[in-house]
Write a protein that holds these residues in place. Structure first.
Motif: not given
Length: 224
Positions: A105, A108, A117-118, A120-121, A124-125, A157, A159
């Motif tokens: 994290e 971010l 949003e953190r 979620r990302r 995903d990562a 994370v 992108n």
């Protein structure tokens, strides 16, 4: 994406000058996977630090996405790195006091991304790097391969368009090293530019182009 012209880096100790980089000229296009090879002390890591905006060159120019960043202040370099460059290191560089989620994290948080949003990302990562089952574990509770997966998840994370990898398999056995190289190759196929410093001829085989350094100079390039 990356262009250097007569890039120089000189380290001075009292009256001694050491040329770590001596007029290095590079051009790396967006979407390439480039390996930088050479013997210890040839300037590989110094070059990667400059490309990653961790340091400024002594002379010459460095253009990143068309902007000359050669003389940026530390604050300017830090600001530009956010969300643009991801780093993967041989030593993993994880923070022992933070668990897997918290380590991933971090970029971010620095970017000021909202908490929802953190989450979620990061999820995903973690899923992508197959490390979600270790979400609450701390670095010392992970194997070397798992730590490197966390490090790669942290690198991707935000992108970033560019990932810089310094000996990413150096502390791994052959199985985990192969998996890490496959992850980097997959990211590259999706459009991420990868620049990797390595001693390994095997790892360099994953790259589309190899640049060889010797005494701080480019001596040849090999395209695959």
């Amino acid at each position: 994406m990356i262009k250097t012209v007569n890039l120089q880096k000189i380290f001075k100790t009292e009256e001694v000058e050491t040329w770590a980089l001596n007029n290095v000229n590079l051009e790396i296009k967006a979407g390439e996977f480039v390996a930088i090879m050479g013997p210890s002390g040839c300037g590989k890591s110094t070059l990667l630090n400059i490309l990653g905006l961790l340091d400024n060159p002594t002379g010459g120019t460095y253009e990143l996405n068309g902007t000359d960043v050669s003389k940026f202040t530390e604050a300017q370099r830090t600001n530009l790195r956010k969300g643009v460059i991801g780093f993967v290191f041989q030593s993993f560089n994880l923070i022992d006091e933070l668990n897997v989620f918290e380590n991933i994290e971090l970029p971010l948080l620095y970017m000021g991304i909202p908490a929802t949003e953190r989450k979620r990302r990061v999820e995903d990562a973690m899923n992508r790097m197959a490390i979600a089952h270790r979400v609450k574990h701390f670095p010392q509770q992970l194997s070397g391969g798992q730590q490197q997966r966390v490090a790669i998840a942290r690198a991707v994370v935000a992108n970033p368009k560019l990932i810089l990898a310094d000996e990413p398999t150096g502390n791994l056995d052959s199985k985990n090293g192969k998996e890490v190289m496959e992850l980097l190759t997959e990211l590259n196929k999706e459009g991420t530019t990868i620049v990797m410093v390595t001693h390994s001829q095997h790892d360099s085989g994953y790259a589309g182009r190899t640049i060889n350094l010797f005494d701080g100079q480019v001596v040849n390039e090999i395209k695959i």
